[in-house]
Design an enzyme around this catalytic site. Structure first.
Site, PDB file in Angstrom:
ATOM      1  N   LYS A 282      19.631  38.226  53.818  1.00 34.61           N
ATOM      2  CA  LYS A 282      20.264  38.221  55.130  1.00 34.61           C
ATOM      3  C   LYS A 282      21.787  38.174  54.913  1.00 34.61           C
ATOM      4  O   LYS A 282      22.268  37.442  54.051  1.00 34.61           O
ATOM      5  CB  LYS A 282      19.837  36.979  55.912  1.00 34.61           C
ATOM      6  CG  LYS A 282      19.597  37.207  57.370  1.00 34.61           C
ATOM      7  CD  LYS A 282      18.833  36.023  57.990  1.00 34.61           C
ATOM      8  CE  LYS A 282      18.266  36.393  59.323  1.00 34.61           C
ATOM      9  NZ  LYS A 282      17.410  35.346  59.890  1.00 34.61           N
ATOM     10  N   GLU A 367       4.514  28.866  68.101  1.00 32.75           N
ATOM     11  CA  GLU A 367       4.560  28.008  69.295  1.00 32.75           C
ATOM     12  C   GLU A 367       3.161  27.538  69.702  1.00 32.75           C
ATOM     13  O   GLU A 367       2.995  26.411  70.167  1.00 32.75           O
ATOM     14  CB  GLU A 367       5.219  28.766  70.447  1.00 32.75           C
ATOM     15  CG  GLU A 367       6.728  28.942  70.311  1.00 32.75           C
ATOM     16  CD  GLU A 367       7.117  30.116  69.447  1.00 32.75           C
ATOM     17  OE1 GLU A 367       6.217  30.829  68.937  1.00 32.75           O
ATOM     18  OE2 GLU A 367       8.328  30.338  69.246  1.00 32.75           O
ATOM     19  N   ARG A 395       4.305  31.893  75.058  1.00 33.72           N
ATOM     20  CA  ARG A 395       3.441  32.149  73.907  1.00 33.72           C
ATOM     21  C   ARG A 395       2.349  31.083  73.788  1.00 33.72           C
ATOM     22  O   ARG A 395       1.278  31.311  73.230  1.00 33.72           O
ATOM     23  CB  ARG A 395       4.305  32.200  72.641  1.00 33.72           C
ATOM     24  CG  ARG A 395       3.719  32.605  71.337  1.00 33.72           C
ATOM     25  CD  ARG A 395       2.982  33.908  71.269  1.00 33.72           C
ATOM     26  NE  ARG A 395       3.707  35.136  71.416  1.00 33.72           N
ATOM     27  CZ  ARG A 395       4.331  35.782  70.421  1.00 33.72           C
ATOM     28  NH1 ARG A 395       4.406  35.229  69.238  1.00 33.72           N
ATOM     29  NH2 ARG A 395       4.897  36.968  70.616  1.00 33.72           N
TER      30      ARG A 395
HETATM   31  C1  LIG Z   1       7.812  33.941  69.667  1.00 29.53           C
HETATM   32  C2  LIG Z   1       9.239  33.829  69.196  1.00 29.53           C
HETATM   33  N1  LIG Z   1       9.702  32.614  68.831  1.00 29.53           N
HETATM   34  C3  LIG Z   1      10.981  32.476  68.417  1.00 29.53           C
HETATM   35  C4  LIG Z   1      11.820  33.559  68.392  1.00 29.53           C
HETATM   36  C5  LIG Z   1      13.281  33.382  68.014  1.00 29.53           C
HETATM   37  N2  LIG Z   1      13.621  34.164  66.801  1.00 29.53           N
HETATM   38  C6  LIG Z   1      14.270  35.294  66.850  1.00 29.53           C
HETATM   39  S1  LIG Z   1      14.521  35.950  65.355  1.00 29.53           S
HETATM   40  C7  LIG Z   1      13.790  34.628  64.607  1.00 29.53           C
HETATM   41  C8  LIG Z   1      13.680  34.545  63.126  1.00 29.53           C
HETATM   42  C9  LIG Z   1      12.899  35.717  62.617  1.00 29.53           C
HETATM   43  O1  LIG Z   1      12.774  35.592  61.223  1.00 29.53           O
HETATM   44  P1  LIG Z   1      12.266  36.850  60.395  1.00 29.53           P
HETATM   45  O2  LIG Z   1      11.063  37.412  61.039  1.00 29.53           O
HETATM   46  O3  LIG Z   1      12.141  36.423  59.000  1.00 29.53           O
HETATM   47  O4  LIG Z   1      13.417  37.925  60.592  1.00 29.53           O
HETATM   48  P2  LIG Z   1      14.890  37.899  59.935  1.00 29.53           P
HETATM   49  O5  LIG Z   1      15.806  37.373  61.027  1.00 29.53           O
HETATM   50  O6  LIG Z   1      14.850  37.024  58.743  1.00 29.53           O
HETATM   51  O7  LIG Z   1      15.181  39.341  59.605  1.00 29.53           O
HETATM   52  C10 LIG Z   1      13.325  33.726  65.549  1.00 29.53           C
HETATM   53  C11 LIG Z   1      12.631  32.455  65.246  1.00 29.53           C
HETATM   54  C12 LIG Z   1      11.302  34.810  68.788  1.00 29.53           C
HETATM   55  N3  LIG Z   1      12.086  35.921  68.814  1.00 29.53           N
HETATM   56  N4  LIG Z   1      10.022  34.915  69.174  1.00 29.53           N
HETATM   57 MG   LIG Z   2      13.404  36.417  57.454  1.00 26.80          MG
END
Ligand SMILES: Cc1ncc(C[n+]2csc(CCOP(=O)(O)OP(=O)(O)O)c2C)c(N)n1
Ligand SMILES: [Mg+2]
Ligand SMILES: CC(=O)[C@@H](O)[C@H](O)COP(=O)(O)O
Length: 650
Positions: A282, A367, A395
């Site tokens: 990242k 969640e 969710r």
């Molecule tokens: C159901 C849900 N819960 C929380 C979020 C908030 N959220 C947005 S991006 C993220 C992290 C995602 O991590 P990853 O899938 O590893 O993607 P990266 O940002 O590392 O590319 C979260 C928790 C969301 N979008 N959807």
């Molecule tokens: Mg990630």
């Protein structure tokens, strides 16, 4: 001209030679840092998928072969490569969405930014390809290590694995983080795979060298291949995927475009479901992001390119008040524990975690599990506080309803980003909770209007042990405290039609006051301004803050009987929310009083600034005052006419 300037479509991209790709990747990184420094956005995730996205669009034939992005916040590079390089209006009204948007491009599929959905879409698309005779087409889903901790992803994997001949290519974009480092057994597993990075390269080198050996080479390789399986199991416990029936390729260096392309071509030609495990970083290529410990610039506002320092946000956030009060509560009550769904810092639980590390649980983007695990914690004698963004509570609706409320468990849900958030588009506005939670028996909802009520109501909520409680508050800065000038039951009076103060309102017809204005949460400030505007016109308005909007205090119905008109203003979708609950309560009491409900129209709203959306919805003091003046006047005239009609002829 730069290479980026010449790439207006995936076809242009495919025409570049392999050794031009590193230059293109560099130009894209410069573009991302420069553009997002002005608009704000998800810089870190997108810097991490530059080579990966380039490779995807060089190998696959989008949109004929859909490339799906889970959560979608990491789709800026995809947009850049599919003809959208004007980022000047990113996440602003009329500009590019911060997520895929089908109205923007045929290359975009998933607009919902709620995580862990992409694999299910991919499963469906692949089944459609099978039914419609398009077996030669692949469906590609890019899912992060964080999103892979969501239960839906595993439900989908279970089904995808069953389709042995369906070309589903699952690209795991593994940067080891959601915001913070990703947690859980899966994360440990992926970490194990990460540490053996280069395994494929070692094996490929061995294969090439052995196969060159005359005569003995190929059989020896076959023997080794069998060993490879054993070897892989030993040093690369990716059996979890292969035991599911999924071919596993990786781990691949996600920043080596050629290696990724090679793996993706192998995956595409495999002819069945394949996982391509890419290791990425990242914030890659921009040191301020790479070195940002908290979240590697997951999402930030406008910032200085040289220093990476974001422009400071003005005011105190509701999140910070919640954070402070939780630390205090944690000291006062050792039965209070907290749960985050991979959003420790964004929900304000980091301070609680630091103070009480054994009483904070990060469950990943899960969640549903968070809610039911909280029910278990409560059954075990603790009082859990589950902090999620309001929109993500959707969710776990069934878990709140059946696992918490049905069992009358004392769990408190702290819903941050409640109401219109704006920038993140339709799936991020917290405009659902006050509606969907109305149907949950045994559940209380508190909506603070200011900082003092936030602290009070959080304490009241965690004191309830025989059912779930919900506290919801917005993304905005906290306004000044709005003191009560009186009480009606448990509710605060903020303006009174009968007071001698600002209100010069005459009593309405039938000896009734003109208007009872029920203000939900932070709409109290707006409602007080409306009352002052109407008072200047001689209309008497009482502004009431219920504090707890579910269950409604019965005193509200008694109070309403004293008014000609009742209105409710809330920062939530209008349908089935507090306004409708108040109208139903008056109907149930046989009170025939007109009730006007003001809130967000029940639509999927395009991304725009919160203030602009509230204005568009008519939730400004000016618009509300105008509408309520018309309503009160219309009703007053009607009542006066009816009254005179009833009077005996002189
Ligand atoms: C159901 C849900 N819960 C929380 C979020 C908030 N959220 C947005 S991006 C993220 C992290 C995602 O991590 P990853 O899938 O590893 O993607 P990266 O940002 O590392 O590319 C979260 C928790 C969301 N979008 N959807
Ligand atoms: Mg990630
Ligand atoms: C993609 C996602 O769900 C989050 O990153 C979201 O963009 C957070 O928004 P805030 O800025 O409100 O924390």
């Amino acid at each position: 001209m730069t290479l980026l300037g010449a790439v207006r479509s995936p076809q242009d991209l495919k025409r570049l030679t392999a050794d031009q790709i590193p230059q293109l990747a560099g130009e894209i990184r410069e573009f991302l840092v420069s553009e997002v420094s002005r608009t704000g956005g998800h810089l870190g995730p997108n810097l991490g998928v530059v080579e990966l996205t380039i490779a995807l669009h060089r190998v696959f034939d989008s949109p004929r072969e859909p490339i799906l992005f889970d959560t979608g916040h990491q789709s800026y590079v995809h947009k850049i490569l599919t003809g959208r390089q004007d980022f000047s209006g990113l996440r602003r009204a009329g500009g590019l969405s911060g997520y895929p948007a089908r109205a923007e491009s045929e290359h975009d599929f998933i607009e919902n930014s709620h995580a862990s959905t992409a694999l299910s879409y991919a499963d469906g698309l692949a089944k459609a390809n099978e039914v419609l005779g398009r077996r030669d087409r692949a469906v590609v889903a890019v899912i992060g290590d964080g999103a892979l901790t969501g239960g839906m992803a595993w439900e989908a994997l279970n089904n995808i694995a069953e389709g042995k001949n369906r070309r589903v290519v699952i690209v795991v974009n593994d940067n080891g983080r959601s915001y913070s480092p990703t947690i859980g057994g899966l994360a440990d597993h992926l970490a194990t795979l990460r540490v053996t990075q280069g395994y494929e390269q070692v094996l490929d080198m061995a294969k090439t060298a052995i196969n060159r050996a005359p005569v003995v080479g190929p059989p020896l390789y076959e023997a080794l291949h069998g060993l490879k399986k054993g070897l892989k199991d030993a040093i690369q416990p990716q059996v979890m995927f292969e035991d599911l029936g999924l071919k596993y390729l990786g781990p691949i260096d996600g920043h080596d475009a050629q290696a990724v392309e090679k793996a993706l071509r192998r995956a595409r030609d495999f002819g069945g479901p394949v996982i391509v495990h890419c290791i990425t970083q990242k914030g890659k290529g921009y040191p301020p992001a790479e070195n940002h410990e908290e979240d590697q610039f997951h999402s930030l506002g406008a910032f200085d390119v040289e220093t990476g320092v974001a422009k400071p946000k003005s005011g105190v956030s509701w999140t910070s008040l919640f954070s402070e009060e939780m630390v205090k509560l944690g000291a006062e009550r050792d039965d209070i524990v907290a749960i985050t769904a991979a959003m420790l810092h964004p929900t304000g639980l980091a301070a609680f975690a630091e103070a009480y590390p054994d009483r904070l649980y990060d469950v990943g983007i899960a969640e549903q599990h968070a809610a039911t695990s909280a029910a278990g914690l409560a059954m075990g004698g603790l009082h859990p506080v589950v902090a999620v963004y309001a929109t993500f509570l959707n969710r776990c609706f069934d878990q709140v309803l059946m696992d918490v409320a049905l069992h009358r468990q004392g769990v408190t849900f702290a819903l941050d980003r409640a109401g219109i958030t704006g920038d993140d588009g339709a799936s991020h506005n917290g405009m659902w909770d006050l509606s969907i939670l109305q149907v949950v028996p045994n559940l209380g909802i508190a909506v603070p209007r200011d900082g003092t009520r936030m602290r009070e109501l959080l304490r009241e909520a965690v004191a309830v042990e025989d059912g779930p409680t919900v506290l919801r508050y917005p993304k905005t800065a906290v306004g000044a405290d709005i003191p009560a000038v009186g009480k009606v039951g448990s509710m605060d009076v903020l303006r009174s039609a009968a007071d001698g103060g600002r209100s010069t309102g005459s009593r309405g017809v039938n000896g009734k006051e003109d208007l009872l204005l029920v203000a939900v949460g932070t709409m109290a400030e707006t409602c007080c301004e409306v009352a002052d505007r109407l008072a200047d016109q001689g209309i008497g308005v009482t502004v009431l803050d219920p504090r707890w909007v579910k269950p409604l205090d019965p005193a509200l119905v008694e109070e309403a009987a004293r008014y000609s008109v009742v209105a409710v203003v809330e920062d939530n979708g209008r349908v089935g929310a507090v306004g409708d609950a108040v109208a139903r309560a008056l109907r149930d009491a046989d009170l025939d009083i007109p009730v006007r409900t003001f809130g967000v129209e029940q639509e999927f709203l395009d991304h725009a600034k919160r203030e602009a959306i509230l204005a568009e919805m008519g939730l400004t003091p000016q618009d509300l005052a105008r509408k309520l003046t018309e309503t009160v006047s219309r009703h007053t005239e009607r009542s006066a006419a009816a009254e005179s009609a009833d009077e005996p002829a002189a």
